[in-house]
Design a protein around this motif. Sequence first.
Motif, PDB file in Angstrom:
ATOM      1  N   HIS A  51      27.219  27.586  17.871  1.00 53.53           N
ATOM      2  CA  HIS A  51      27.420  26.149  17.768  1.00 53.53           C
ATOM      3  C   HIS A  51      28.893  25.791  17.892  1.00 53.53           C
ATOM      4  CE1 HIS A  51      27.669  27.905  13.754  1.00 53.53           C
ATOM      5  NE2 HIS A  51      28.755  27.182  13.721  1.00 53.53           N
ATOM      6  N   ALA A  52      29.607  26.515  18.733  1.00 57.11           N
ATOM      7  CA  ALA A  52      31.058  26.332  18.750  1.00 57.11           C
ATOM      8  C   ALA A  52      31.487  24.968  19.250  1.00 57.11           C
ATOM      9  CB  ALA A  52      31.692  27.393  19.624  1.00 57.11           C
ATOM     10  N   ALA A  53      30.729  24.444  20.225  1.00 57.55           N
ATOM     11  CA  ALA A  53      31.176  23.185  20.802  1.00 57.55           C
ATOM     12  C   ALA A  53      31.362  22.126  19.734  1.00 57.55           C
ATOM     13  CB  ALA A  53      30.172  22.716  21.841  1.00 57.55           C
ATOM     14  N   ASP A  54      30.499  22.166  18.713  1.00 62.24           N
ATOM     15  CA  ASP A  54      30.590  21.153  17.668  1.00 62.24           C
ATOM     16  C   ASP A  54      31.830  21.333  16.807  1.00 62.24           C
ATOM     17  OD1 ASP A  54      29.925  23.402  16.323  1.00 62.24           O
ATOM     18  OD2 ASP A  54      28.671  22.365  14.880  1.00 62.24           O
ATOM     19  N   ALA A  55      32.427  22.515  16.870  1.00 61.29           N
ATOM     20  CA  ALA A  55      33.626  22.739  16.083  1.00 61.29           C
ATOM     21  C   ALA A  55      34.798  21.980  16.674  1.00 61.29           C
ATOM     22  CB  ALA A  55      33.944  24.227  16.019  1.00 61.29           C
TER      23      ALA A  55
ATOM     24  N   SER B 272      30.203  31.989  24.220  1.00 65.17           N
ATOM     25  CA  SER B 272      31.612  32.379  24.239  1.00 65.17           C
ATOM     26  C   SER B 272      32.486  31.399  23.457  1.00 65.17           C
ATOM     27  CB  SER B 272      32.120  32.517  25.673  1.00 65.17           C
ATOM     28  OG  SER B 272      31.950  31.309  26.351  1.00 65.17           O
ATOM     29  N   LEU B 273      32.104  30.118  23.462  1.00 59.95           N
ATOM     30  CA  LEU B 273      32.870  29.144  22.672  1.00 59.95           C
ATOM     31  C   LEU B 273      32.767  29.481  21.189  1.00 59.95           C
ATOM     32  CD1 LEU B 273      32.272  25.636  24.250  1.00 59.95           C
ATOM     33  CD2 LEU B 273      34.468  26.652  23.650  1.00 59.95           C
TER      34      LEU B 273
ATOM     35  N   ALA C 116      34.705  32.665  20.376  1.00 61.11           N
ATOM     36  CA  ALA C 116      36.160  32.437  20.384  1.00 61.11           C
ATOM     37  C   ALA C 116      36.595  31.672  19.138  1.00 61.11           C
ATOM     38  CB  ALA C 116      36.561  31.685  21.645  1.00 61.11           C
ATOM     39  N   VAL C 117      35.818  30.643  18.793  1.00 60.73           N
ATOM     40  CA  VAL C 117      36.176  29.849  17.617  1.00 60.73           C
ATOM     41  C   VAL C 117      36.066  30.708  16.348  1.00 60.73           C
ATOM     42  CG1 VAL C 117      35.477  27.900  16.165  1.00 60.73           C
ATOM     43  CG2 VAL C 117      35.655  27.611  18.633  1.00 60.73           C
ATOM     44  N   THR C 118      35.033  31.519  16.263  1.00 61.87           N
ATOM     45  CA  THR C 118      34.859  32.360  15.063  1.00 61.87           C
ATOM     46  C   THR C 118      36.010  33.363  14.957  1.00 61.87           C
ATOM     47  OG1 THR C 118      32.470  32.128  15.180  1.00 61.87           O
ATOM     48  CG2 THR C 118      33.299  33.956  13.860  1.00 61.87           C
TER      49      THR C 118
END
Length: 279
Positions: free
Chosen positions: A4-8, A256-257, A260-262
């Motif tokens: 759920h990286a995009a939401d970050a 991948s988002l 990367a964020v994690t």
Amino acid sequence: MPTHAADAQAGEPSAANARALVAEGYDAVYADGADSPALQDIWLRLACGTDFPAEFSHISFLTLAEAQRIAHDSGLAEDDRLVDLACGTGGPGLLIARETGAALTGIDISEVGVARAEARSQRVGLGGSAEFRVGSFEETGLPDLFADAALTVDALQYSTDKRSALHEIARVLRPGSRLLFTAFEVEPAHVQGYPVLGLDPVPDYTPLLSEVGFTVDAYEETAGWRERLTAAYQAVLDEPDSLTDELGEKGYMSLSLEVAVTLGLDPYRRRVLGVATRR
Ligand SMILES: C[S@@+](CC[C@H](N)C(=O)[O-])C[C@H]1O[C@@H](n2cnc3c(N)ncnc32)[C@H](O)[C@@H]1O
């Protein structure tokens, strides 16, 4: 594996919005991830170990030794009912159902995950005793006292309301039965303002477990979790071509988002394995 990286980076910090974003991210990864040799290879080598049976594959960090411990500690007997919350594509729940002889109900917010889990149950010969439904931690849709054990693998950290989620699990469990879980403890200072992990960051699940009616029997940091997470996530970033071919643009973007964020955010204090008995 979170997706759920995009939401970050953008989005309303509301619970419903967060759940929709998580479901969308996992739908994208599950659509092709289960059939991606490159992702499966990364996962077996770096995340869970090559001894994990391929037919019960997953994209969490569950090892075979952890699955065996969970099956043993579940106290499940033939024809008892196991509920797997946030079951994804069903691998861990089906493996434990096979080990114990229990019937299985799996719940996840990803429709694609649920469909994949259903198909997997047929493939591994457990179609007659396993069912999968769309639902959430916070609202399972299951009746009171439904289950003889509950399982949740590497997903509780995404719940937007951990007290409600654990209360819901206590509600569906019969007294004396057990919750078995692996989950990431979230470091509040690292996720402040982030829509999913930042909504209800819990750095220690034991006080909440006690509050909602569980006795905590075991609560331990799992071996090598940080090294395994870092290695597997880094490999995802290092293999964009093969993973994009196999997961599609949207699936790889989602994955991948998040990865990367994690890696950048370092949101997790520890990964723990817990066993708790419903009082
Ligand atoms: C890392 S995956 C683990 C999946 C599965 N337990 C496994 O080991 O393969 C996390 C899962 O949590 C699910 N999830 C996230 N938030 C949820 C919620 N609020 N309720 C139910 N499922 C949720 C996602 O859709 C995803 O399938």
